[in-house]
Design a protein around this motif. Structure first.
Motif, PDB file in Angstrom:
ATOM      1  N   GLY A 115       0.825  -1.206   0.000  1.00 11.20           N
ATOM      2  CA  GLY A 115       0.000   0.000   0.000  1.00 11.20           C
ATOM      3  C   GLY A 115       0.858   1.255   0.000  1.00 11.20           C
ATOM      4  N   VAL A 116       0.250   2.355  -0.438  1.00 13.37           N
ATOM      5  CA  VAL A 116       0.940   3.643  -0.509  1.00 13.37           C
ATOM      6  C   VAL A 116       0.019   4.693   0.099  1.00 13.37           C
ATOM      7  N   ASN A 117       0.601   5.579   0.896  1.00 15.79           N
ATOM      8  CA  ASN A 117      -0.168   6.667   1.505  1.00 15.79           C
ATOM      9  C   ASN A 117       0.187   7.978   0.829  1.00 15.79           C
ATOM     10  N   TYR A 118      -0.825   8.742   0.443  1.00 14.50           N
ATOM     11  CA  TYR A 118      -0.620  10.042  -0.186  1.00 14.50           C
ATOM     12  C   TYR A 118      -1.158  11.128   0.740  1.00 14.50           C
ATOM     13  N   SER A 119      -0.425  12.248   0.831  1.00 16.10           N
ATOM     14  CA  SER A 119      -0.881  13.377   1.633  1.00 16.10           C
ATOM     15  C   SER A 119      -0.039  14.596   1.290  1.00 16.10           C
ATOM     16  N   ALA A 120      -0.698  15.717   1.067  1.00 13.80           N
ATOM     17  CA  ALA A 120       0.012  16.956   0.767  1.00 13.80           C
ATOM     18  C   ALA A 120       0.765  17.485   1.983  1.00 13.80           C
ATOM     19  N   THR A 121       0.422  17.015   3.172  1.00 17.93           N
ATOM     20  CA  THR A 121       1.081  17.500   4.377  1.00 17.93           C
ATOM     21  C   THR A 121       2.037  16.470   4.975  1.00 17.93           C
ATOM     22  N   ALA A 122       2.362  15.427   4.222  1.00 18.59           N
ATOM     23  CA  ALA A 122       3.300  14.409   4.711  1.00 18.59           C
ATOM     24  C   ALA A 122       4.728  14.926   4.620  1.00 18.59           C
ATOM     25  N   THR A 123       5.608  14.402   5.465  1.00 17.67           N
ATOM     26  CA  THR A 123       7.012  14.780   5.410  1.00 17.67           C
ATOM     27  C   THR A 123       7.812  13.852   4.498  1.00 17.67           C
ATOM     28  N   ALA A 124       7.226  12.709   4.105  1.00 18.70           N
ATOM     29  CA  ALA A 124       7.882  11.757   3.211  1.00 18.70           C
ATOM     30  C   ALA A 124       6.805  10.891   2.558  1.00 18.70           C
ATOM     31  N   TRP A 125       7.170  10.239   1.468  1.00 15.66           N
ATOM     32  CA  TRP A 125       6.265   9.244   0.868  1.00 15.66           C
ATOM     33  C   TRP A 125       6.295   8.028   1.776  1.00 15.66           C
ATOM     34  N   ARG A 126       5.143   7.575   2.218  1.00 16.35           N
ATOM     35  CA  ARG A 126       5.076   6.404   3.091  1.00 16.35           C
ATOM     36  C   ARG A 126       4.529   5.225   2.280  1.00 16.35           C
ATOM     37  N   ILE A 127       5.267   4.142   2.295  1.00 15.36           N
ATOM     38  CA  ILE A 127       4.897   2.934   1.568  1.00 15.36           C
ATOM     39  C   ILE A 127       4.852   1.784   2.547  1.00 15.36           C
ATOM     40  N   SER A 128       3.790   1.005   2.510  1.00 19.50           N
ATOM     41  CA  SER A 128       3.692  -0.201   3.334  1.00 19.50           C
ATOM     42  C   SER A 128       4.174  -1.377   2.489  1.00 19.50           C
TER      43      SER A 128
END
Length: 133
Positions: A115-128
């Motif tokens: 899975g992949v998490n998207y967010s304009a306010t994230a500090t990094a691309w988060r991938i599960s």
């Protein structure tokens, strides 16, 4: 620059500073048969190569049945720089291979994206992801 934008920028710089591993994100392609050698190889497309942070998301491996055998799944979180733009949208089925790490046990580790998490306010691309053994 607003206070929120400045904090987000600082957070992204700090997140990237914690990325001690490097690796490559690939998408497996179709098998290719070479009639001259009689061998079949799997092709792949390189989506990203560079720094990352890889850490266990779950410390206890999960045992599951796959056919007639027990398979151990260990879940991981992968963080890529927020500014990284992969060649294609990351999706389940892609793989991340750790190339270098301060932990000598990690190079060569292959993680399967779940899975992949998207967010304009994230500090990094988060991938599960998960390691399958």
């Amino acid at each position: 620059m607003t206070t929120e934008a400045a904090a987000l920028t600082a957070g992204r710089v700090m997140a990237e500073a914690r990325m001690r591993e490097s690796g490559r994100l690939t998408r497996p392609g179709p098998d290719v048969y070479d009639p001259a050698t009689g061998e079949t190889t799997t092709s792949s497309t390189l989506l990203y190569t560079g720094k990352a942070r890889v850490k266990p998301a779950q410390t206890v491996p999960e045992g599951v049945q796959a056919g007639q055998r027990e398979v151990s799944l260990t879940r991981y979180d992968i963080a890529l720089p927020f500014a990284a733009v992969p060649a294609s949208r990351i999706q389940p089925g892609d793989t991340f291979t750790v190339d270098t790490s301060p932990d000598a046990r990690m190079p060569g580790l292959v993680l399967h994206v779940t899975g992949v998490n998207y967010s304009a306010t994230a500090t990094a691309w988060r991938i599960s992801a998960e390691a399958r053994s």
